[in-house]
Design a protein around this motif. Structure first.
Motif, PDB file in Angstrom:
ATOM      1  N   ASP A  47       0.722  -1.203  -0.152  1.00  0.00           N
ATOM      2  CA  ASP A  47      -0.040   0.051  -0.037  1.00  0.00           C
ATOM      3  C   ASP A  47       0.993   1.118  -0.098  1.00  0.00           C
ATOM      4  OD1 ASP A  47      -2.310  -1.500   0.118  1.00  0.00           O
ATOM      5  OD2 ASP A  47      -2.080  -1.625   2.324  1.00  0.00           O
ATOM      6  N   SER A  48       0.411   2.205  -0.559  1.00  0.00           N
ATOM      7  CA  SER A  48       1.131   3.589  -0.557  1.00  0.00           C
ATOM      8  C   SER A  48       0.904   4.239   0.569  1.00  0.00           C
ATOM      9  CB  SER A  48       0.667   4.477  -1.744  1.00  0.00           C
ATOM     10  OG  SER A  48       1.296   5.660  -1.804  1.00  0.00           O
ATOM     11  N   GLY A  49       2.059   4.911   1.349  1.00  0.00           N
ATOM     12  CA  GLY A  49       2.106   5.678   2.356  1.00  0.00           C
ATOM     13  C   GLY A  49       1.266   6.897   2.391  1.00  0.00           C
ATOM     14  N   GLU A  50       0.543   7.434   3.329  1.00  0.00           N
ATOM     15  CA  GLU A  50      -0.017   8.659   3.203  1.00  0.00           C
ATOM     16  C   GLU A  50       0.974   9.769   3.655  1.00  0.00           C
ATOM     17  OE1 GLU A  50      -2.882   9.471   2.117  1.00  0.00           O
ATOM     18  OE2 GLU A  50      -3.445   7.491   1.478  1.00  0.00           O
ATOM     19  N   VAL A  51       1.933   9.370   4.709  1.00  0.00           N
ATOM     20  CA  VAL A  51       2.744  10.605   5.212  1.00  0.00           C
ATOM     21  C   VAL A  51       3.712  11.181   4.332  1.00  0.00           C
ATOM     22  CG1 VAL A  51       4.295  10.672   6.833  1.00  0.00           C
ATOM     23  CG2 VAL A  51       2.584   9.609   7.501  1.00  0.00           C
ATOM     24  N   ALA A  52       4.236  10.036   3.176  1.00  0.00           N
ATOM     25  CA  ALA A  52       5.306  10.581   2.274  1.00  0.00           C
ATOM     26  C   ALA A  52       4.471  11.766   1.517  1.00  0.00           C
ATOM     27  CB  ALA A  52       5.531   9.232   1.530  1.00  0.00           C
ATOM     28  N   ARG A  53       3.380  11.970   1.260  1.00  0.00           N
ATOM     29  CA  ARG A  53       2.775  12.857   0.515  1.00  0.00           C
ATOM     30  C   ARG A  53       2.761  14.201   1.425  1.00  0.00           C
ATOM     31  NH1 ARG A  53       0.004   8.564  -1.621  1.00  0.00           N
ATOM     32  NH2 ARG A  53      -1.636   8.784  -0.182  1.00  0.00           N
ATOM     33  N   GLY A  54       3.003  13.996   2.516  1.00  0.00           N
ATOM     34  CA  GLY A  54       2.955  15.415   3.473  1.00  0.00           C
ATOM     35  C   GLY A  54       1.420  15.798   3.509  1.00  0.00           C
ATOM     36  N   ALA A  55       1.414  16.828   4.309  1.00  0.00           N
ATOM     37  CA  ALA A  55       0.296  17.538   4.792  1.00  0.00           C
ATOM     38  C   ALA A  55       0.147  18.875   3.948  1.00  0.00           C
ATOM     39  CB  ALA A  55       0.010  17.601   6.409  1.00  0.00           C
ATOM     40  N   PRO A  56      -1.329  19.137   3.655  1.00  0.00           N
ATOM     41  CA  PRO A  56      -1.504  20.772   3.078  1.00  0.00           C
ATOM     42  C   PRO A  56      -0.939  21.460   4.183  1.00  0.00           C
ATOM     43  CG  PRO A  56      -3.423  19.280   3.029  1.00  0.00           C
ATOM     44  CD  PRO A  56      -2.557  18.439   3.857  1.00  0.00           C
ATOM     45  N   ALA A  57      -0.264  22.728   3.839  1.00  0.00           N
ATOM     46  CA  ALA A  57       0.083  23.636   4.657  1.00  0.00           C
ATOM     47  C   ALA A  57      -0.805  24.231   5.535  1.00  0.00           C
ATOM     48  CB  ALA A  57       0.866  24.768   3.837  1.00  0.00           C
ATOM     49  N   ALA A  58      -2.083  24.397   5.043  1.00  0.00           N
ATOM     50  CA  ALA A  58      -3.103  24.884   5.981  1.00  0.00           C
ATOM     51  C   ALA A  58      -3.727  23.891   7.196  1.00  0.00           C
ATOM     52  CB  ALA A  58      -4.518  25.310   4.934  1.00  0.00           C
ATOM     53  N   ALA A  59      -3.180  22.674   7.226  1.00  0.00           N
ATOM     54  CA  ALA A  59      -3.528  21.856   7.993  1.00  0.00           C
ATOM     55  C   ALA A  59      -2.841  21.775   9.305  1.00  0.00           C
ATOM     56  CB  ALA A  59      -3.307  20.304   7.569  1.00  0.00           C
ATOM     57  N   LEU A  60      -1.590  22.633   9.008  1.00  0.00           N
ATOM     58  CA  LEU A  60      -0.574  22.652  10.305  1.00  0.00           C
ATOM     59  C   LEU A  60      -0.893  23.972  11.118  1.00  0.00           C
ATOM     60  CD1 LEU A  60       0.929  20.953   8.066  1.00  0.00           C
ATOM     61  CD2 LEU A  60       3.038  21.871   9.476  1.00  0.00           C
ATOM     62  N   SER A  61      -1.062  24.147  12.343  1.00  0.00           N
ATOM     63  CA  SER A  61      -1.296  25.203  13.291  1.00  0.00           C
ATOM     64  C   SER A  61       0.008  25.909  13.529  1.00  0.00           C
ATOM     65  CB  SER A  61      -1.902  24.702  14.499  1.00  0.00           C
ATOM     66  OG  SER A  61      -0.894  23.822  15.478  1.00  0.00           O
ATOM     67  N   LEU A  62       0.115  26.983  14.119  1.00  0.00           N
ATOM     68  CA  LEU A  62       1.381  27.730  14.324  1.00  0.00           C
ATOM     69  C   LEU A  62       2.236  26.790  15.169  1.00  0.00           C
ATOM     70  CD1 LEU A  62       0.209  31.420  14.782  1.00  0.00           C
ATOM     71  CD2 LEU A  62       1.446  30.329  12.845  1.00  0.00           C
ATOM     72  N   LEU A  63       1.405  26.101  16.425  1.00  0.00           N
ATOM     73  CA  LEU A  63       2.288  25.317  17.155  1.00  0.00           C
ATOM     74  C   LEU A  63       2.960  24.082  16.388  1.00  0.00           C
ATOM     75  CD1 LEU A  63       3.062  24.608  19.945  1.00  0.00           C
ATOM     76  CD2 LEU A  63       0.777  23.271  20.261  1.00  0.00           C
ATOM     77  N   ASP A  64       2.095  23.588  15.328  1.00  0.00           N
ATOM     78  CA  ASP A  64       2.917  22.557  14.717  1.00  0.00           C
ATOM     79  C   ASP A  64       4.139  22.759  13.820  1.00  0.00           C
ATOM     80  OD1 ASP A  64       0.757  20.829  15.366  1.00  0.00           O
ATOM     81  OD2 ASP A  64      -0.414  21.015  13.706  1.00  0.00           O
ATOM     82  N   TRP A  65       3.909  24.265  13.242  1.00  0.00           N
ATOM     83  CA  TRP A  65       5.039  24.683  12.669  1.00  0.00           C
ATOM     84  C   TRP A  65       6.156  24.821  13.592  1.00  0.00           C
ATOM     85  CZ3 TRP A  65       5.853  25.311   7.484  1.00  0.00           C
ATOM     86  CH2 TRP A  65       4.811  25.334   6.686  1.00  0.00           C
ATOM     87  N   ALA A  66       5.954  25.311  14.754  1.00  0.00           N
ATOM     88  CA  ALA A  66       6.865  25.666  15.949  1.00  0.00           C
ATOM     89  C   ALA A  66       7.502  24.315  16.018  1.00  0.00           C
ATOM     90  CB  ALA A  66       6.656  26.481  16.791  1.00  0.00           C
ATOM     91  N   LEU A  67       6.843  23.228  16.585  1.00  0.00           N
ATOM     92  CA  LEU A  67       7.330  22.161  17.050  1.00  0.00           C
ATOM     93  C   LEU A  67       8.186  21.425  15.918  1.00  0.00           C
ATOM     94  CD1 LEU A  67       4.499  20.993  19.445  1.00  0.00           C
ATOM     95  CD2 LEU A  67       6.562  21.856  20.196  1.00  0.00           C
ATOM     96  N   LEU A  68       7.667  21.098  14.640  1.00  0.00           N
ATOM     97  CA  LEU A  68       8.358  20.608  13.637  1.00  0.00           C
ATOM     98  C   LEU A  68       9.655  21.379  13.165  1.00  0.00           C
ATOM     99  CD1 LEU A  68       5.379  19.165  11.555  1.00  0.00           C
ATOM    100  CD2 LEU A  68       6.607  17.951  13.178  1.00  0.00           C
ATOM    101  N   GLY A  69       9.394  22.492  13.133  1.00  0.00           N
ATOM    102  CA  GLY A  69      10.630  23.441  12.835  1.00  0.00           C
ATOM    103  C   GLY A  69      11.702  23.303  13.964  1.00  0.00           C
ATOM    104  N   ALA A  70      11.183  23.108  15.032  1.00  0.00           N
ATOM    105  CA  ALA A  70      12.383  23.001  16.337  1.00  0.00           C
ATOM    106  C   ALA A  70      12.921  21.583  16.074  1.00  0.00           C
ATOM    107  CB  ALA A  70      11.531  23.132  17.737  1.00  0.00           C
ATOM    108  N   ALA A  71      12.348  20.612  15.623  1.00  0.00           N
ATOM    109  CA  ALA A  71      12.750  19.198  15.686  1.00  0.00           C
ATOM    110  C   ALA A  71      13.836  19.354  14.515  1.00  0.00           C
ATOM    111  CB  ALA A  71      11.625  18.485  15.244  1.00  0.00           C
TER     112      ALA A  71
END
Length: 365
Positions: A176-200
């Motif tokens: 089966d094709s993985g979903e995560v490999a295609r990423g998420a729409p930018a609009a689906a990320l909150s400011l907290l998501d951006w901050a935490l993923l950027g920090a990682a």
């Protein structure tokens, strides 16, 4: 301030690198239209390999690679789920079979480069090691090997193993094709998501170096991202656009490794690389089948874990194919660590053995 400006200017790709990225983007788009797995990495890789063979004015965007690799690490970490570790016992058998698999793989690959390619022993040894390109290039060069041949051998291994694995998955296995490999729409990320993923992404690189992990640019961010997703602080993958850009850069860099080599030499090295890769894949298939018989793991998963490609590329394939990213990443991490730490001592031991075996006998003995 001037130092910062100069650094930022150094990150801007030159015209040749921009041309290579343009070829990569167009090749990725065509690969996506054709339905190729992992098109945004494989397409640029194939397109720029052809550009290098045709001596087009391309150059790898090497300075961009360290900037985009952490994005891949964060994406891989976003695929980790608590249920993946419920069957962690299967790692024991997989890791136990890994050292003999690596020994056999290195031996058959060495035979190809030494007997068929007629490489000198040093170059053949470090060309045959199923480890990281940069590490084997440094160790092989320090030992007196031909650095260009070693680099081409590992570039060919990564390129051809990826193509062989994709062919295998596309024709022999139902995945089966993985979903995560295609990423998420930018609009689906909150400011907290951006901050935490950027920090990682930012903090993960020094963490990986501090822990002395192989490929710290990908493994460090993957660990931090995995922790964030496992504890539930983040539930989305990085934006799909960033993932596409990262894969285009990675594929372009791999393809451009063949720049500056004549078409005849590329053909010869790719032929040797193909022969070596076929031998490695054959050993991987046999080892994966044995592991599947012992543990009951799906052949698709055990084969991907033992395929001797790059950590980043194999983990991306695992993600794109809907496989267990944690399992595949752990096996490839351990594989690279074993090869890096064992290559130089084994080389020295074999050289001492060869030299002692060729010493002339003492007079009167």
């Amino acid at each position: 301030m001037d130092d910062v400006v100069m650094y930022l200017r150094g990150l801007v790709p030159g015209r040749r690198a921009v041309f290579a990225l343009t070829i990569g983007a167009l090749s990725g788009w065509l690969a996506a239209l054709s339905g190729m797995p992992l098109p945004w990495m494989l397409g640029p890789m194939i397109g720029n390999t052809l550009a290098a063979v045709l001596a087009l004015p391309v150059r790898g965007p090497d300075r961009l690679r360290p900037l985009v690799i952490p994005v891949i690490g964060v994406m891989l970490g976003s695929a980790l789920r608590p249920e993946m570790f419920d069957t962690a016992g299967r790692y024991a058998a997989s890791l136990a079979l890994l050292p003999p698999f690596l020994v056999v793989t290195a031996l058959v690959s060495y035979a190809v480069y030494r007997r068929v390619g007629r490489y000198d022993p040093v170059t053949a040894f470090f060309s045959a090691m199923p480890g990281g390109l940069n590490d084997m290039l440094i160790l092989g060069g320090a030992a007196g090997g031909n650095e260009k041949r070693i680099a081409l051998a590992h570039a060919a291994r990564v390129l051809l193993v990826i193509l062989f694995v994709v062919l295998f998955y596309g024709t022999a296995l139902d995945v089966d094709s993985g979903e995560v490999a295609r990423g998420a729409p930018a609009a689906a990320l909150s400011l907290l998501d951006w901050a935490l993923l950027g920090a990682a992404a930012v903090a993960g690189v020094p963490l990986g170096k501090w822990l002395r992990l192989p490929a710290p640019q990908v493994t460090g961010p993957m660990i931090l991202s995995g922790v964030l997703h496992l504890v539930g602080l983040v539930s989305v993958a990085p934006p799909g656009a960033l993932i596409v850009v990262a894969q285009v850069v990675i594929g372009t860099v791999i393809g451009c490794r063949f720049i500056g080599v004549s078409a005849a030499q590329i053909g010869r090295d790719l032929s040797l690389g193909a022969l070596s890769s076929v031998a490695m894949i054959a050993v991987a298939v046999v080892s994966a089948a044995a592991l599947t018989a012992i543990t009951g793991l799906p052949l698709s998963l055990s084969f991907l874990g033992y395929s001797p490609g790059g950590l980043t590329e194999m983990s991306l394939l695992a993600l794109a194919m809907g496989q267990d990213v944690a399992y595949v990443s752990v096996l490839h991490l351990v594989r690279i660590m074993l090869v890096i730490f064992a290559a130089q001592p084994v080389f020295r031991a074999t050289r001492r053995g060869a030299q002692s075996g060729t010493k002339p006998p003492r007079s009167g003995s």
